[in-house]
Design a protein around this motif. Sequence first.
Motif, PDB file in Angstrom:
ATOM      1  N   ARG A  50       0.769  -1.106  -0.014  1.00  0.00           N
ATOM      2  CA  ARG A  50       0.067   0.078   0.150  1.00  0.00           C
ATOM      3  C   ARG A  50       0.918   1.172  -0.054  1.00  0.00           C
ATOM      4  O   ARG A  50       0.742   2.307  -0.837  1.00  0.00           O
ATOM      5  CB  ARG A  50      -0.909   0.072   1.302  1.00  0.00           C
ATOM      6  CG  ARG A  50      -1.915   1.248   1.473  1.00  0.00           C
ATOM      7  CD  ARG A  50      -2.986   1.121   2.388  1.00  0.00           C
ATOM      8  NE  ARG A  50      -3.509   2.343   2.708  1.00  0.00           N
ATOM      9  CZ  ARG A  50      -4.414   2.668   3.411  1.00  0.00           C
ATOM     10  NH1 ARG A  50      -4.553   1.526   4.538  1.00  0.00           N
ATOM     11  NH2 ARG A  50      -4.999   3.577   3.781  1.00  0.00           N
ATOM     12  N   ILE A  51       2.001   1.301   0.740  1.00  0.00           N
ATOM     13  CA  ILE A  51       2.696   2.457   0.895  1.00  0.00           C
ATOM     14  C   ILE A  51       3.471   2.691  -0.491  1.00  0.00           C
ATOM     15  O   ILE A  51       3.510   3.635  -0.937  1.00  0.00           O
ATOM     16  CB  ILE A  51       3.696   2.429   1.976  1.00  0.00           C
ATOM     17  CG1 ILE A  51       2.950   2.389   3.372  1.00  0.00           C
ATOM     18  CG2 ILE A  51       4.882   3.389   2.123  1.00  0.00           C
ATOM     19  CD1 ILE A  51       3.961   2.210   4.525  1.00  0.00           C
ATOM     20  N   ALA A  52       3.879   1.417  -1.021  1.00  0.00           N
ATOM     21  CA  ALA A  52       4.887   1.715  -2.242  1.00  0.00           C
ATOM     22  C   ALA A  52       4.066   2.004  -3.359  1.00  0.00           C
ATOM     23  O   ALA A  52       4.337   2.879  -4.228  1.00  0.00           O
ATOM     24  CB  ALA A  52       5.546   0.067  -2.540  1.00  0.00           C
ATOM     25  N   ARG A  53       2.771   1.743  -3.412  1.00  0.00           N
ATOM     26  CA  ARG A  53       1.471   2.030  -4.519  1.00  0.00           C
ATOM     27  C   ARG A  53       1.236   3.737  -4.340  1.00  0.00           C
ATOM     28  O   ARG A  53       1.254   4.194  -5.311  1.00  0.00           O
ATOM     29  CB  ARG A  53       0.398   1.096  -4.355  1.00  0.00           C
ATOM     30  CG  ARG A  53      -0.602   1.320  -5.613  1.00  0.00           C
ATOM     31  CD  ARG A  53      -1.778   0.291  -5.406  1.00  0.00           C
ATOM     32  NE  ARG A  53      -1.398  -1.042  -5.471  1.00  0.00           N
ATOM     33  CZ  ARG A  53      -1.173  -1.819  -4.372  1.00  0.00           C
ATOM     34  NH1 ARG A  53      -1.823  -1.397  -3.112  1.00  0.00           N
ATOM     35  NH2 ARG A  53      -0.791  -2.987  -4.576  1.00  0.00           N
ATOM     36  N   GLU A  54       1.053   3.913  -3.053  1.00  0.00           N
ATOM     37  CA  GLU A  54       0.454   5.277  -2.787  1.00  0.00           C
ATOM     38  C   GLU A  54       1.553   6.559  -2.559  1.00  0.00           C
ATOM     39  O   GLU A  54       1.066   7.333  -2.631  1.00  0.00           O
ATOM     40  CB  GLU A  54      -0.428   5.082  -1.505  1.00  0.00           C
ATOM     41  CG  GLU A  54      -1.716   4.408  -1.780  1.00  0.00           C
ATOM     42  CD  GLU A  54      -2.593   4.359  -0.526  1.00  0.00           C
ATOM     43  OE1 GLU A  54      -2.359   4.852   0.582  1.00  0.00           O
ATOM     44  OE2 GLU A  54      -3.677   3.569  -0.439  1.00  0.00           O
ATOM     45  N   TRP A  55       2.714   5.962  -2.332  1.00  0.00           N
ATOM     46  CA  TRP A  55       3.852   7.056  -1.934  1.00  0.00           C
ATOM     47  C   TRP A  55       4.938   6.810  -2.834  1.00  0.00           C
ATOM     48  O   TRP A  55       5.258   7.943  -3.824  1.00  0.00           O
ATOM     49  CB  TRP A  55       4.379   6.939  -0.516  1.00  0.00           C
ATOM     50  CG  TRP A  55       3.288   7.307   0.604  1.00  0.00           C
ATOM     51  CD1 TRP A  55       2.110   6.677   0.878  1.00  0.00           C
ATOM     52  CD2 TRP A  55       3.412   8.233   1.337  1.00  0.00           C
ATOM     53  NE1 TRP A  55       1.706   7.101   1.821  1.00  0.00           N
ATOM     54  CE2 TRP A  55       2.395   8.340   2.177  1.00  0.00           C
ATOM     55  CE3 TRP A  55       4.351   9.532   1.423  1.00  0.00           C
ATOM     56  CZ2 TRP A  55       2.046   9.301   3.270  1.00  0.00           C
ATOM     57  CZ3 TRP A  55       4.138  10.543   2.491  1.00  0.00           C
ATOM     58  CH2 TRP A  55       3.080  10.562   3.088  1.00  0.00           C
ATOM     59  N   ASN A  56       5.633   5.794  -3.131  1.00  0.00           N
ATOM     60  CA  ASN A  56       6.589   5.581  -4.261  1.00  0.00           C
ATOM     61  C   ASN A  56       6.488   5.822  -5.560  1.00  0.00           C
ATOM     62  O   ASN A  56       7.072   6.543  -6.246  1.00  0.00           O
ATOM     63  CB  ASN A  56       7.390   4.276  -3.749  1.00  0.00           C
ATOM     64  CG  ASN A  56       7.802   4.164  -2.378  1.00  0.00           C
ATOM     65  OD1 ASN A  56       7.476   3.212  -1.468  1.00  0.00           O
ATOM     66  ND2 ASN A  56       8.984   5.083  -2.122  1.00  0.00           N
ATOM     67  N   VAL A  57       5.374   4.953  -5.892  1.00  0.00           N
ATOM     68  CA  VAL A  57       4.944   5.311  -7.459  1.00  0.00           C
ATOM     69  C   VAL A  57       4.664   6.526  -7.868  1.00  0.00           C
ATOM     70  O   VAL A  57       5.245   7.034  -8.766  1.00  0.00           O
ATOM     71  CB  VAL A  57       3.863   4.121  -7.707  1.00  0.00           C
ATOM     72  CG1 VAL A  57       3.137   4.404  -9.093  1.00  0.00           C
ATOM     73  CG2 VAL A  57       4.297   2.833  -7.672  1.00  0.00           C
ATOM     74  N   PRO A  58       3.747   7.450  -7.236  1.00  0.00           N
ATOM     75  CA  PRO A  58       3.433   8.704  -7.500  1.00  0.00           C
ATOM     76  C   PRO A  58       4.761   9.499  -7.470  1.00  0.00           C
ATOM     77  O   PRO A  58       4.913  10.362  -8.284  1.00  0.00           O
ATOM     78  CB  PRO A  58       2.497   9.356  -6.638  1.00  0.00           C
ATOM     79  CG  PRO A  58       1.821   8.198  -5.841  1.00  0.00           C
ATOM     80  CD  PRO A  58       2.892   7.052  -5.961  1.00  0.00           C
ATOM     81  N   ALA A  59       5.746   9.200  -6.523  1.00  0.00           N
ATOM     82  CA  ALA A  59       6.849  10.258  -6.512  1.00  0.00           C
ATOM     83  C   ALA A  59       8.085   9.828  -7.345  1.00  0.00           C
ATOM     84  O   ALA A  59       8.790  10.591  -7.682  1.00  0.00           O
ATOM     85  CB  ALA A  59       7.532   9.925  -4.944  1.00  0.00           C
ATOM     86  N   PHE A  60       8.093   8.492  -7.767  1.00  0.00           N
ATOM     87  CA  PHE A  60       9.367   8.064  -8.273  1.00  0.00           C
ATOM     88  C   PHE A  60       8.970   7.074  -9.605  1.00  0.00           C
ATOM     89  O   PHE A  60       9.661   6.883 -10.389  1.00  0.00           O
ATOM     90  CB  PHE A  60      10.246   7.063  -7.509  1.00  0.00           C
ATOM     91  CG  PHE A  60      10.583   7.700  -6.230  1.00  0.00           C
ATOM     92  CD1 PHE A  60      11.613   8.948  -6.339  1.00  0.00           C
ATOM     93  CD2 PHE A  60      10.188   7.314  -5.186  1.00  0.00           C
ATOM     94  CE1 PHE A  60      11.853   9.348  -5.024  1.00  0.00           C
ATOM     95  CE2 PHE A  60      10.558   7.795  -3.535  1.00  0.00           C
ATOM     96  CZ  PHE A  60      11.410   8.747  -3.790  1.00  0.00           C
ATOM     97  N   GLY A  61       7.629   6.852  -9.760  1.00  0.00           N
ATOM     98  CA  GLY A  61       7.146   6.222 -10.910  1.00  0.00           C
ATOM     99  C   GLY A  61       7.346   4.582 -10.764  1.00  0.00           C
ATOM    100  O   GLY A  61       6.797   3.795 -11.498  1.00  0.00           O
ATOM    101  N   VAL A  62       7.894   4.239  -9.609  1.00  0.00           N
ATOM    102  CA  VAL A  62       7.997   2.620  -9.417  1.00  0.00           C
ATOM    103  C   VAL A  62       8.325   2.687  -7.696  1.00  0.00           C
ATOM    104  O   VAL A  62       8.949   3.617  -7.038  1.00  0.00           O
ATOM    105  CB  VAL A  62       9.043   2.156  -9.850  1.00  0.00           C
ATOM    106  CG1 VAL A  62      10.542   2.862  -9.549  1.00  0.00           C
ATOM    107  CG2 VAL A  62       9.369   0.673  -9.783  1.00  0.00           C
ATOM    108  N   GLY A  63       7.819   1.544  -7.005  1.00  0.00           N
ATOM    109  CA  GLY A  63       7.967   1.261  -5.642  1.00  0.00           C
ATOM    110  C   GLY A  63       8.196  -0.216  -5.740  1.00  0.00           C
ATOM    111  O   GLY A  63       8.025  -0.829  -6.495  1.00  0.00           O
ATOM    112  N   TYR A  64       9.152  -0.372  -4.686  1.00  0.00           N
ATOM    113  CA  TYR A  64       9.411  -1.719  -4.411  1.00  0.00           C
ATOM    114  C   TYR A  64       9.120  -2.244  -3.022  1.00  0.00           C
ATOM    115  O   TYR A  64       8.973  -1.474  -2.086  1.00  0.00           O
ATOM    116  CB  TYR A  64      10.906  -1.997  -4.432  1.00  0.00           C
ATOM    117  CG  TYR A  64      11.579  -1.485  -5.985  1.00  0.00           C
ATOM    118  CD1 TYR A  64      11.556  -2.634  -6.829  1.00  0.00           C
ATOM    119  CD2 TYR A  64      11.821  -0.203  -5.904  1.00  0.00           C
ATOM    120  CE1 TYR A  64      11.844  -1.979  -8.116  1.00  0.00           C
ATOM    121  CE2 TYR A  64      12.379   0.131  -7.144  1.00  0.00           C
ATOM    122  CZ  TYR A  64      12.350  -0.763  -8.468  1.00  0.00           C
ATOM    123  OH  TYR A  64      12.889  -0.440  -9.399  1.00  0.00           O
TER     124      TYR A  64
END
Length: 117
Positions: A50-64
């Motif tokens: 959830r955090i990767a999807r809601e924070w990392n993806v919008p900020a960096f285009g990808v989350g792990y």
Amino acid sequence: LDGVPSTTLWRPTGPQELVLVEASGWHRWPQRLPDQPIFYPVTTREYAERIAREWNVPAFGVGYVTRFDVARAFMDRFAVQQAGGSGLTEWWVPAEELDDLNDHIVGTIEVVEEIRK
């Protein structure tokens, strides 16, 4: 530390942090930035996703989503914190104790999921 009783921790990770983890041989988390007084791994994969999807993806285009084990005796020093709603729990490890946490990682830090837009 292989064979030591351990606790599984999850961490949503952005690409910049992941490069530093890889550079460590997948054994250590990088030091926190001055405005980051806490290292906060979470207790479930779902919360990390959830955090990767809601924070990392919008900020960096990808989350792990990463998974790693830490010696249970070390993690028992920290109380699990409620970060929001039900199931949103995490450990709050003071930044000055991150090296000690890294020394208690059992095995390696693994990427278990990559999330993109």
